[in-house]
Design an enzyme around this catalytic site. Sequence first.
Site, PDB file in Angstrom:
ATOM      1  N   SER A   1     -25.853 -14.183  20.499  1.00 51.13           N
ATOM      2  CA  SER A   1     -24.098 -15.346  20.310  1.00 51.13           C
ATOM      3  C   SER A   1     -24.526 -15.769  22.255  1.00 51.13           C
ATOM      4  CB  SER A   1     -23.032 -14.186  19.781  1.00 51.13           C
ATOM      5  OG  SER A   1     -21.549 -15.094  20.474  1.00 51.13           O
TER       6      SER A   1
ATOM      7  N   TYR B   1       0.598   3.323  10.284  1.00 47.79           N
ATOM      8  CA  TYR B   1      -0.350   2.997  11.839  1.00 47.79           C
ATOM      9  C   TYR B   1       0.812   2.417  12.221  1.00 47.79           C
ATOM     10  CZ  TYR B   1      -4.730   1.240   9.649  1.00 47.79           C
ATOM     11  OH  TYR B   1      -5.907   1.306   9.025  1.00 47.79           O
TER      12      TYR B   1
ATOM     13  N   VAL C   1     -15.474 -10.984  15.687  1.00 47.30           N
ATOM     14  CA  VAL C   1     -15.543 -10.327  17.184  1.00 47.30           C
ATOM     15  C   VAL C   1     -14.767  -9.760  17.465  1.00 47.30           C
ATOM     16  CG1 VAL C   1     -17.059 -12.721  17.839  1.00 47.30           C
ATOM     17  CG2 VAL C   1     -15.109 -12.581  18.321  1.00 47.30           C
ATOM     18  N   LEU C   2     -15.162  -8.407  18.481  1.00 47.33           N
ATOM     19  CA  LEU C   2     -13.878  -7.704  18.936  1.00 47.33           C
ATOM     20  C   LEU C   2     -14.377  -7.239  20.365  1.00 47.33           C
ATOM     21  CD1 LEU C   2     -10.822  -6.489  18.461  1.00 47.33           C
ATOM     22  CD2 LEU C   2     -12.632  -4.180  17.697  1.00 47.33           C
TER      23      LEU C   2
ATOM     24  N   SER D   1     -11.573  -3.258   8.324  1.00 50.72           N
ATOM     25  CA  SER D   1     -12.246  -3.962   8.574  1.00 50.72           C
ATOM     26  C   SER D   1     -12.956  -4.371   7.627  1.00 50.72           C
ATOM     27  CB  SER D   1     -12.720  -4.030   9.756  1.00 50.72           C
ATOM     28  OG  SER D   1     -12.065  -3.563  10.449  1.00 50.72           O
TER      29      SER D   1
ATOM     30  N   ASP E   1      -6.332 -11.554  14.056  1.00 49.85           N
ATOM     31  CA  ASP E   1      -5.049 -10.332  14.891  1.00 49.85           C
ATOM     32  C   ASP E   1      -4.936  -9.691  15.959  1.00 49.85           C
ATOM     33  OD1 ASP E   1      -7.773  -8.928  14.392  1.00 49.85           O
ATOM     34  OD2 ASP E   1      -6.858  -7.521  14.024  1.00 49.85           O
TER      35      ASP E   1
ATOM     36  N   LYS F   1       2.753   1.782   7.358  1.00 46.92           N
ATOM     37  CA  LYS F   1       3.002   0.981   8.700  1.00 46.92           C
ATOM     38  C   LYS F   1       4.362   1.514   9.642  1.00 46.92           C
ATOM     39  CE  LYS F   1       1.823  -3.361   8.710  1.00 46.92           C
ATOM     40  NZ  LYS F   1       0.360  -3.869   9.417  1.00 46.92           N
TER      41      LYS F   1
ATOM     42  N   GLU G   1      -4.706   4.364  14.255  1.00 52.26           N
ATOM     43  CA  GLU G   1      -5.639   2.898  15.194  1.00 52.26           C
ATOM     44  C   GLU G   1      -6.190   3.654  16.003  1.00 52.26           C
ATOM     45  OE1 GLU G   1      -2.708   2.776  14.532  1.00 52.26           O
ATOM     46  OE2 GLU G   1      -2.060   2.411  17.034  1.00 52.26           O
TER      47      GLU G   1
ATOM     48  N   VAL H   1     -16.675  -5.783  10.394  1.00 55.00           N
ATOM     49  CA  VAL H   1     -16.915  -6.842   9.460  1.00 55.00           C
ATOM     50  C   VAL H   1     -17.125  -7.551   9.179  1.00 55.00           C
ATOM     51  CG1 VAL H   1     -14.732  -9.214  10.012  1.00 55.00           C
ATOM     52  CG2 VAL H   1     -14.210  -6.780  10.287  1.00 55.00           C
TER      53      VAL H   1
ATOM     54  N   HIS I   1       0.747   0.606  16.154  1.00 55.97           N
ATOM     55  CA  HIS I   1       0.449  -0.613  17.409  1.00 55.97           C
ATOM     56  C   HIS I   1       1.632  -0.361  18.255  1.00 55.97           C
ATOM     57  CE1 HIS I   1      -2.836  -1.669  14.906  1.00 55.97           C
ATOM     58  NE2 HIS I   1      -2.362  -1.565  14.360  1.00 55.97           N
TER      59      HIS I   1
ATOM     60  N   ALA J   1      -3.863 -12.846   8.927  1.00 56.25           N
ATOM     61  CA  ALA J   1      -3.810 -11.317  10.186  1.00 56.25           C
ATOM     62  C   ALA J   1      -2.961 -10.156   9.480  1.00 56.25           C
ATOM     63  CB  ALA J   1      -2.836 -11.100  11.097  1.00 56.25           C
ATOM     64  N   ASN J   2      -3.215  -9.900   8.340  1.00 55.16           N
ATOM     65  CA  ASN J   2      -3.138  -9.182   7.540  1.00 55.16           C
ATOM     66  C   ASN J   2      -3.554  -9.119   6.345  1.00 55.16           C
ATOM     67  OD1 ASN J   2      -1.202 -10.006   6.494  1.00 55.16           O
ATOM     68  ND2 ASN J   2      -0.151  -8.815   5.953  1.00 55.16           N
TER      69      ASN J   2
ATOM     70  N   ARG K   1       0.565  -1.123   0.554  1.00 51.94           N
ATOM     71  CA  ARG K   1      -0.405  -0.127  -0.056  1.00 51.94           C
ATOM     72  C   ARG K   1       1.081   1.174   0.275  1.00 51.94           C
ATOM     73  NH1 ARG K   1      -3.489  -1.785   5.327  1.00 51.94           N
ATOM     74  NH2 ARG K   1      -1.582  -2.193   6.112  1.00 51.94           N
TER      75      ARG K   1
ATOM     76  N   VAL L   1     -11.184 -13.699  11.292  1.00 53.44           N
ATOM     77  CA  VAL L   1     -10.943 -12.385  11.064  1.00 53.44           C
ATOM     78  C   VAL L   1     -10.106 -11.992  12.841  1.00 53.44           C
ATOM     79  CG1 VAL L   1     -11.028 -10.049   9.908  1.00 53.44           C
ATOM     80  CG2 VAL L   1     -12.317 -12.366   8.793  1.00 53.44           C
TER      81      VAL L   1
HETATM   82  N1  LIG Z   1      -7.308 -10.214   9.456  1.00 56.97           N
HETATM   83  C1  LIG Z   1      -6.987  -9.038   9.566  1.00 56.97           C
HETATM   84  O1  LIG Z   1      -6.852  -8.460   8.287  1.00 56.97           O
HETATM   85  C2  LIG Z   1      -7.846  -7.644   9.861  1.00 56.97           C
HETATM   86  C3  LIG Z   1      -8.659  -6.364   9.379  1.00 56.97           C
HETATM   87  C4  LIG Z   1      -9.639  -5.709   9.847  1.00 56.97           C
HETATM   88  C5  LIG Z   1     -10.026  -5.843  11.109  1.00 56.97           C
HETATM   89  N2  LIG Z   1      -9.529  -7.584  11.630  1.00 56.97           N
HETATM   90  C6  LIG Z   1      -9.925  -7.474  13.129  1.00 56.97           C
HETATM   91  O2  LIG Z   1     -11.384  -7.916  12.980  1.00 56.97           O
HETATM   92  C7  LIG Z   1     -12.195  -7.680  14.399  1.00 56.97           C
HETATM   93  C8  LIG Z   1     -13.657  -7.500  14.262  1.00 56.97           C
HETATM   94  O3  LIG Z   1     -13.872  -6.132  13.899  1.00 56.97           O
HETATM   95  P1  LIG Z   1     -14.655  -5.207  13.289  1.00 56.97           P
HETATM   96  O4  LIG Z   1     -14.366  -3.744  13.356  1.00 56.97           O
HETATM   97  O5  LIG Z   1     -16.079  -5.893  12.750  1.00 56.97           O
HETATM   98  O6  LIG Z   1     -14.771  -4.905  15.160  1.00 56.97           O
HETATM   99  P2  LIG Z   1     -16.477  -4.123  15.894  1.00 56.97           P
HETATM  100  O7  LIG Z   1     -16.525  -3.151  17.455  1.00 56.97           O
HETATM  101  O8  LIG Z   1     -16.832  -3.572  14.794  1.00 56.97           O
HETATM  102  O9  LIG Z   1     -17.205  -5.503  15.417  1.00 56.97           O
HETATM  103  C9  LIG Z   1     -16.648  -6.691  16.841  1.00 56.97           C
HETATM  104  C10 LIG Z   1     -18.696  -7.163  17.129  1.00 56.97           C
HETATM  105  O10 LIG Z   1     -18.609  -8.033  17.826  1.00 56.97           O
HETATM  106  C11 LIG Z   1     -19.732  -8.462  18.889  1.00 56.97           C
HETATM  107  N3  LIG Z   1     -18.978  -8.984  19.670  1.00 56.97           N
HETATM  108  C12 LIG Z   1     -18.128  -9.105  20.805  1.00 56.97           C
HETATM  109  N4  LIG Z   1     -18.175 -10.257  21.928  1.00 56.97           N
HETATM  110  C13 LIG Z   1     -19.123 -11.162  20.766  1.00 56.97           C
HETATM  111  C14 LIG Z   1     -19.399 -12.231  21.075  1.00 56.97           C
HETATM  112  N5  LIG Z   1     -19.299 -13.257  22.065  1.00 56.97           N
HETATM  113  N6  LIG Z   1     -20.349 -13.336  20.616  1.00 56.97           N
HETATM  114  C15 LIG Z   1     -21.082 -12.003  19.447  1.00 56.97           C
HETATM  115  N7  LIG Z   1     -20.376 -11.264  19.057  1.00 56.97           N
HETATM  116  C16 LIG Z   1     -19.536 -10.307  19.945  1.00 56.97           C
HETATM  117  C17 LIG Z   1     -19.564  -6.643  18.894  1.00 56.97           C
HETATM  118  O11 LIG Z   1     -20.891  -6.898  20.347  1.00 56.97           O
HETATM  119  C18 LIG Z   1     -19.573  -5.788  17.751  1.00 56.97           C
HETATM  120  O12 LIG Z   1     -21.122  -6.262  17.303  1.00 56.97           O
HETATM  121  C19 LIG Z   1     -10.995  -7.594  14.590  1.00 56.97           C
HETATM  122  O13 LIG Z   1     -10.139  -7.966  15.651  1.00 56.97           O
HETATM  123  C20 LIG Z   1      -9.844  -5.762  14.180  1.00 56.97           C
HETATM  124  O14 LIG Z   1      -9.160  -5.858  14.284  1.00 56.97           O
HETATM  125  C21 LIG Z   1      -9.143  -8.132  11.886  1.00 56.97           C
END
Ligand SMILES: NC(=O)c1ccc[n+]([C@@H]2O[C@H](COP(=O)([O-])OP(=O)(O)OC[C@H]3O[C@@H](n4cnc5c(N)ncnc54)[C@H](O)[C@@H]3O)[C@@H](O)[C@H]2O)c1
Length: 369
Positions: A219, A93, A238-239, A133, A269, A74, A117, A178, A95, A298-299, A15, A266
Amino acid sequence: MNIGVPREIKPGEQRIALTPAGARALTEAGHRVVVEQGAGAGSGIRDEEYTAVGAGLAAVDEVWRRADLVLKVKEPLAPEVARLRDGQVLFTYLHLAPAPELTRALRDSDVIAVAYETVQRPDGSLPLLTPMSEVAGRLAVQEGAFYLGRAHGGRGILLGGVPGVPPGNVAVIGAGTVGLNAVRMAVGLGADVSILDVNPDRLRAVDDLYHGRVVTIMSNAFNLQAVVRRADLLIGAVLITGARAPVLVTSAMVATMKEGAVIVDVAVDQGGSVETIKPTTLLDPTYVVSGVVHYGVANMPALVPRTSTFALANATLPYVLDLANRGPREAVRANPALARGVNVWRGRVVHPAVASSLGETPAALDAVA
Ligand SMILES: NC(=O)c1ccc[n+]([C@@H]2O[C@H](COP(=O)([O-])OP(=O)(O)OC[C@H]3O[C@@H](n4cnc5c(N)ncnc54)[C@H](O)[C@@H]3O)[C@@H](O)[C@H]2O)c1
């Protein structure tokens, strides 16, 4: 202001922090933009596209030497840290919480380090994390559909089905950014889609949006057990802000899944929401546990650097313009979201979480800026 945009040197990072549209907005506002030669190549942006809007091109040394404001994607690696100079503003970013060494290096180099972030609006939203996301959520379905292909280790299922053959089942855990973006893609493909969250308001929003076309489920361990067993594609989204992802899908639940089902976690990370997930890379994205294909990249946005570059730059540009037009001191006073982004201000760590990872108390931004 002199604005420098170096090429990213972190392995695999394609990027770039500024698009030609952003370069144009900055030059029109009276700033000088210098882009490192070839820096846009990984995102399919040619040098001429930058020069056409008034930006200059230079070799890496020149870009860093001239810049008052450095725009990156980064965190800076050692050779980049060595180039930082007193008073320079770094917007990228970072972190830093899990990276105390880099935090100390930024503090010692007397820069103003603003992290994408931690830029946070008063309502708590993180506008510079959201676009990634969105990319990852949409990609989760595209990648999951690919790995459901028999030749790619999956069950051999077409998510949309065909007339006379039912669609595949996609279960999404987490209805945040996500999760909602994953649902949108899965619905678009014609899959049978379920989504789970602990927050009923989030489920209400999905229900309103899709008028019953998507099944919303509270959930909890009981419901998850049933959903996981049935899924062809399970997406972890989830987050819990600032915490490790909760492990919701146990290895015993994974063992009940169908042979060749696919898990795209997802949330890997943040440690992952599936007990059997571990981080993987784009070069070797999947492995198999209990007959289930696990995808733990993770990315994920790095797979689509062009889309990710434009998505990220769309979100960062207003803040870049603010920093450049007002200067950093005025900009953080006038823009509380940007103020939350400041991690280090000229030798002082100001972000609470970053300071606590060093075992220090944060300096007050008002007092040092
Ligand atoms: N792998 C990658 O490349 C990548 C890229 C972007 C984001 N992410 C990760 O994706 C994850 C989600 O990000 P987001 O932006 O959607 O976050 P977000 O905060 O918008 O959404 C998270 C959701 O999880 C829900 N949640 C919490 N506990 C829960 C449970 N026990 N059961 C069900 N749902 C539950 C929350 O209520 C919320 O609606 C994060 O960990 C973020 O770091 C990873």
